[in-house]
Scaffold this motif. Structure first.
Motif, PDB file in Angstrom:
ATOM      1  N   LEU A   1       0.807  -1.229   0.000  1.00 52.05           N
ATOM      2  CA  LEU A   1       0.000   0.000   0.000  1.00 52.05           C
ATOM      3  C   LEU A   1       0.832   1.268   0.000  1.00 52.05           C
ATOM      4  O   LEU A   1       2.028   1.251   0.341  1.00 52.05           O
ATOM      5  CB  LEU A   1      -0.919  -0.021   1.223  1.00 52.05           C
ATOM      6  N   TYR A   2       0.198   2.376  -0.358  1.00 54.62           N
ATOM      7  CA  TYR A   2       0.864   3.680  -0.282  1.00 54.62           C
ATOM      8  C   TYR A   2       1.465   3.837   1.119  1.00 54.62           C
ATOM      9  O   TYR A   2       0.829   3.469   2.119  1.00 54.62           O
ATOM     10  CB  TYR A   2      -0.147   4.828  -0.482  1.00 54.62           C
ATOM     11  N   PRO A   3       2.636   4.443   1.202  1.00 50.89           N
ATOM     12  CA  PRO A   3       3.336   4.518   2.508  1.00 50.89           C
ATOM     13  C   PRO A   3       2.736   5.586   3.422  1.00 50.89           C
ATOM     14  O   PRO A   3       3.353   6.617   3.686  1.00 50.89           O
ATOM     15  CB  PRO A   3       4.767   4.857   2.094  1.00 50.89           C
ATOM     16  N   PHE A   4       1.534   5.314   3.930  1.00 53.03           N
ATOM     17  CA  PHE A   4       0.833   6.312   4.748  1.00 53.03           C
ATOM     18  C   PHE A   4       1.599   6.626   6.034  1.00 53.03           C
ATOM     19  O   PHE A   4       1.840   7.788   6.369  1.00 53.03           O
ATOM     20  CB  PHE A   4      -0.574   5.790   5.082  1.00 53.03           C
ATOM     21  N   VAL A   5       2.008   5.565   6.748  1.00 53.65           N
ATOM     22  CA  VAL A   5       2.667   5.753   8.050  1.00 53.65           C
ATOM     23  C   VAL A   5       3.971   6.526   7.887  1.00 53.65           C
ATOM     24  O   VAL A   5       4.270   7.447   8.652  1.00 53.65           O
ATOM     25  CB  VAL A   5       2.904   4.374   8.709  1.00 53.65           C
ATOM     26  N   GLN A   6       4.725   6.174   6.866  1.00 56.10           N
ATOM     27  CA  GLN A   6       6.010   6.856   6.616  1.00 56.10           C
ATOM     28  C   GLN A   6       5.768   8.319   6.240  1.00 56.10           C
ATOM     29  O   GLN A   6       6.547   9.196   6.608  1.00 56.10           O
ATOM     30  CB  GLN A   6       6.778   6.158   5.483  1.00 56.10           C
ATOM     31  N   THR A   7       4.669   8.585   5.514  1.00 57.09           N
ATOM     32  CA  THR A   7       4.349   9.965   5.123  1.00 57.09           C
ATOM     33  C   THR A   7       4.043  10.798   6.363  1.00 57.09           C
ATOM     34  O   THR A   7       4.526  11.925   6.509  1.00 57.09           O
ATOM     35  CB  THR A   7       3.139   9.969   4.157  1.00 57.09           C
TER      36      THR A   7
ATOM     37  N   GLU B   1      -3.609  12.303   0.496  1.00 63.77           N
ATOM     38  CA  GLU B   1      -3.342  11.699  -0.813  1.00 63.77           C
ATOM     39  C   GLU B   1      -2.655  10.345  -0.677  1.00 63.77           C
ATOM     40  O   GLU B   1      -2.696   9.519  -1.572  1.00 63.77           O
ATOM     41  CB  GLU B   1      -2.508  12.673  -1.656  1.00 63.77           C
ATOM     42  N   GLN B   2      -2.019  10.111   0.468  1.00 67.26           N
ATOM     43  CA  GLN B   2      -1.325   8.831   0.684  1.00 67.26           C
ATOM     44  C   GLN B   2      -2.223   7.782   1.337  1.00 67.26           C
ATOM     45  O   GLN B   2      -1.733   6.755   1.815  1.00 67.26           O
ATOM     46  CB  GLN B   2      -0.069   9.046   1.528  1.00 67.26           C
ATOM     47  N   ILE B   3      -3.512   8.060   1.395  1.00 70.62           N
ATOM     48  CA  ILE B   3      -4.437   7.013   1.880  1.00 70.62           C
ATOM     49  C   ILE B   3      -4.800   6.153   0.679  1.00 70.62           C
ATOM     50  O   ILE B   3      -5.471   6.615  -0.244  1.00 70.62           O
ATOM     51  CB  ILE B   3      -5.707   7.636   2.502  1.00 70.62           C
TER      52      ILE B   3
ATOM     53  N   ARG C   1      -6.010   1.493  11.040  1.00 66.22           N
ATOM     54  CA  ARG C   1      -5.796   1.996  12.406  1.00 66.22           C
ATOM     55  C   ARG C   1      -4.938   3.279  12.341  1.00 66.22           C
ATOM     56  O   ARG C   1      -5.249   4.281  12.989  1.00 66.22           O
ATOM     57  CB  ARG C   1      -5.093   0.916  13.234  1.00 66.22           C
ATOM     58  N   ALA C   2      -3.898   3.227  11.513  1.00 67.68           N
ATOM     59  CA  ALA C   2      -3.007   4.391  11.392  1.00 67.68           C
ATOM     60  C   ALA C   2      -3.754   5.571  10.772  1.00 67.68           C
ATOM     61  O   ALA C   2      -3.600   6.716  11.211  1.00 67.68           O
ATOM     62  CB  ALA C   2      -1.784   4.030  10.546  1.00 67.68           C
ATOM     63  N   VAL C   3      -4.594   5.284   9.788  1.00 66.83           N
ATOM     64  CA  VAL C   3      -5.360   6.365   9.150  1.00 66.83           C
ATOM     65  C   VAL C   3      -6.341   6.959  10.164  1.00 66.83           C
ATOM     66  O   VAL C   3      -6.434   8.188  10.319  1.00 66.83           O
ATOM     67  CB  VAL C   3      -6.119   5.837   7.899  1.00 66.83           C
ATOM     68  N   ALA C   4      -7.042   6.082  10.877  1.00 66.49           N
ATOM     69  CA  ALA C   4      -8.022   6.562  11.867  1.00 66.49           C
ATOM     70  C   ALA C   4      -7.331   7.384  12.951  1.00 66.49           C
ATOM     71  O   ALA C   4      -7.818   8.451  13.350  1.00 66.49           O
ATOM     72  CB  ALA C   4      -8.762   5.378  12.485  1.00 66.49           C
TER      73      ALA C   4
ATOM     74  N   TRP D   1      -4.592   9.094  12.744  1.00 66.41           N
ATOM     75  CA  TRP D   1      -4.154  10.391  12.216  1.00 66.41           C
ATOM     76  C   TRP D   1      -5.337  11.351  12.123  1.00 66.41           C
ATOM     77  O   TRP D   1      -5.250  12.504  12.527  1.00 66.41           O
ATOM     78  CB  TRP D   1      -3.497  10.222  10.838  1.00 66.41           C
ATOM     79  N   PHE D   2      -6.476  10.843  11.627  1.00 70.39           N
ATOM     80  CA  PHE D   2      -7.652  11.716  11.531  1.00 70.39           C
ATOM     81  C   PHE D   2      -8.075  12.188  12.908  1.00 70.39           C
ATOM     82  O   PHE D   2      -8.361  13.360  13.117  1.00 70.39           O
ATOM     83  CB  PHE D   2      -8.815  10.977  10.848  1.00 70.39           C
ATOM     84  N   GLN D   3      -8.094  11.246  13.841  1.00 70.50           N
ATOM     85  CA  GLN D   3      -8.566  11.611  15.185  1.00 70.50           C
ATOM     86  C   GLN D   3      -7.619  12.613  15.837  1.00 70.50           C
ATOM     87  O   GLN D   3      -8.055  13.527  16.526  1.00 70.50           O
ATOM     88  CB  GLN D   3      -8.706  10.351  16.036  1.00 70.50           C
ATOM     89  N   ALA D   4      -6.342  12.444  15.594  1.00 68.64           N
ATOM     90  CA  ALA D   4      -5.376  13.339  16.236  1.00 68.64           C
ATOM     91  C   ALA D   4      -5.314  14.688  15.543  1.00 68.64           C
ATOM     92  O   ALA D   4      -5.024  15.695  16.180  1.00 68.64           O
ATOM     93  CB  ALA D   4      -3.996  12.694  16.221  1.00 68.64           C
TER      94      ALA D   4
END
Ligand SMILES: NC(=O)c1ncn([C@@H]2O[C@H](COP(=O)(O)O)[C@@H](O)[C@H]2O)c1NC=O
Length: 530
Positions: free
Chosen positions: A118-124, A136-138, A197-200, A202-205
């Protein structure tokens, strides 16, 4: 059976030959090796934009996904594989004649292998990117492919990790087995769950704001993502199983590198973490020696060797078999000293090469080097039966700041005594409640921990200190509810006391200190630790 099919409609499918693969990966490592193997085996590959280029360069027969769908990759790559011609090919359950027939009628070829990362969301996020750059990295199309293929593991092998390419290459000759595909599917769903989980998080934070609520808004859900790092020999006790999981972006004890020694145990990890809590409260060289998550010695000094000597002197009996944390590199001189003391673990930011050589002569001692970006967590998760408590961590950095303390009885103390009080106040924070810590010359000399009343903790601290209690300073992690706990310390001859204050009997407690002629400060802040 599900979807209205009776059990006898499902034909058995164990081994599935690999004839057609869909590949769409961000992390292209190992792709040339895989592409070449697929080419050699004559597997037809369908692939997205830049993945297709790498695979084609290996000589494999590649069809661009846009050619398959008749729809261009569009909207900056937001739509590439999201198409029925792709997803019907992944989701068709070929155990069912009806699905096989429908695919034929629709003119769609099935896939046997799907390779996606997947797109490197966590690294971004870790790079410090913000807003649209993160959004955009989701990855949307990728998880859809992964989940579809994993659901249909009866027919499709899903690969999300380049580490599994070798197994796929081996299966090009034999086909994949159902057991293999089921294991890959489990890994795939874990992968997308962790990603979401990482996406959620980030949104929550970052995006949760509420016009009527000031300050922090608690997330609607929390979870801790962890990747299996080591299966441990056993848990807290030999009859308990245990394993270490690492948070993908963690910078703590779980990420420390073991340079030498026996395998880390569950209790070694717990104690090493407690030792870091104690040693990293200070800017100056500091050493903490821990047993059963409690310090049996903490000290700061101008050098790390001196800090260790003072910490060890607090309670040499208990330091036997302890876990040592230092906030500075382990030097040759310190290694020479530690070599002579039975020690389970030494954890530090670094080890001088000679220090390592010296300690490596001890077969069993575990040496842990902290990650270069070591940081203590700012949020604490504590498991309860059926739930989690989440809170801010109670971290000091740079020692205690006494500028806000209030002198409630006696004369202002001299600078050396104030330094000792500041040290004691920072150090008592690492002791399990009820905690009393006696200190002298910026080193603990007696620690009373984990008692269910403060009087017993005071007795413990005084007993451990022995003659050193006289003229020590004392810190209490929470207020004295009565004068009795303080009186134990006063009778032992302490020269100054620091505590939070705030008891309804503060006046009684202050009067006891006044009567003994001992200055006492209130910090106004409590440091329970359980
Ligand atoms: N939009 C889509 O239909 C789509 N399909 C696959 N992806 C992702 O695109 C990446 C590969 O793209 P490329 O081959 O162009 O480097 C993979 O990380 C894959 O997870 C997509 N991108 C994001 O959602």
């Amino acid at each position: 059976m599900s979807a209205g099919h009776s059990a006898d409609e499902y034909r058995e499918r164990d081994v599935v030959p690999i004839r057609r693969a869909l590949i769409s990966v961000s992390d292209k490592s190992g792709l040339d090796r895989l592409g070449k193997a697929l080419a050699d085996a004559g597997v037809e590959v369908v692939s997205t934009g830049s993945t297709a280029k790498v695979v084609a360069a290996t000589g494999a027969k590649v069809t661009e996904v846009s050619e398959l769908t008749g729809f261009p990759e569009s909207l900056d790559g937001r739509v590439k594989t999201l198409h029925p011609k792709v997803h019907a090919g992944i989701l068709a359950d070929l155990r069912l004649e009806a699905h096989e027939r429908q695919l034929r009628e629709l003119g769609i070829e099935p896939f046997d292998l799907v390779v996606v990362n997947l797109y490197p969301f966590v690294q971004t996020v870790a790079s410090g990117a913000q807003g649209d750059d993160v959004v955009e990295q989701i990855d949307i199309g990728g998880p859809t492919l992964v989940r579809a293929a994993a659901k249909n593991h009866a027919n499709v092998a899903i690969v999300v990790d380049p580490a599994d390419y070798d197994a796929v290459i081996a299966a090009l000759q034999t086909g994949t087995t159902l057991a293999q595909r089921r294991n890959l599917a489990a890994k795939a769903f874990a992968h997308t769950a962790e990603y979401d989980r990482a996406v959620a998080d980030w949104f929550q934070a970052n995006l949760v704001t509420h016009p009527e609520v000031e300050g922090w808004v608690w997330p609607q859900s929390v979870g801790i993502a962890g990747e299996l790092a080591h299966v441990l020999r056993y848990g807290e006790n030999p009859h308990q199983q245990a394993a270490l999981y690492r948070q993908p972006l963690g910078h703590g004890i779980a990420q420390a590198e073991q340079l030498h020694g026996k395998e880390m145990s569950y209790n070694n990890y717990v104690d090493a973490d407690a030792a870091l809590r104690a040693a990293f409260d200070f800017d100056r060289p500091a050493v903490a020696i821990i047993k059963h998550a409690n310090p049996c010695g903490i000290a700061v000094a101008d050098t790390i060797e001196e800090a260790h000597a003072k910490a060890h002197a607090c309670d040499p009996l208990s330091a036997y078999g302890g876990v040592i944390a230092a906030n500075r590199p382990i030097t040759k001189a310190l290694a020479q000293t530690v070599k002579g003391i039975f020690t389970e673990v030494v954890v530090a930011p670094a080890f001088e090469p000679e220090a390592l050589e010296i300690l490596e002569t001890k077969k069993n001692i575990r040496l842990l080097r902290l990650p270069a970006d070591f940081t203590r967590d700012e949020t604490i998760f504590k498991q309860l039966s059926g739930g989690l408590l989440v809170s801010d961590a109670d971290n000091f950095t740079g020692g205690a700041d006494s500028s806000g303390w209030r002198l409630v009885t006696g004369e202002e103390v001299d600078p050396a005594t104030r330094r000792d009080l500041e040290f004691a106040w920072a150090a008592v924070r690492s002791v399990k409640s009820n905690a009393i810590l006696l200190a002298h010359d910026e080193a603990s000399v007696g620690v009373g921990m984990g008692q269910v009343n403060r009087v017993d903790s005071a007795h413990l601290a005084v007993n451990r200190a022995g003659a050193r209690a006289r003229d020590a300073v004392a810190a209490s992690d929470a207020f004295f509810p009565f004068a009795d706990g303080l009186e134990v310390l006063l009778e032992a001859g302490v020269r100054a006391v620091v505590q939070p204050g705030g008891s309804i009997r503060d006046e009684e407690v202050i009067a006891a200190a006044r009567k003994a002629g001992v200055p006492m400060y209130f910090t106004g802040e409590r440091h329970f630790f359980h």
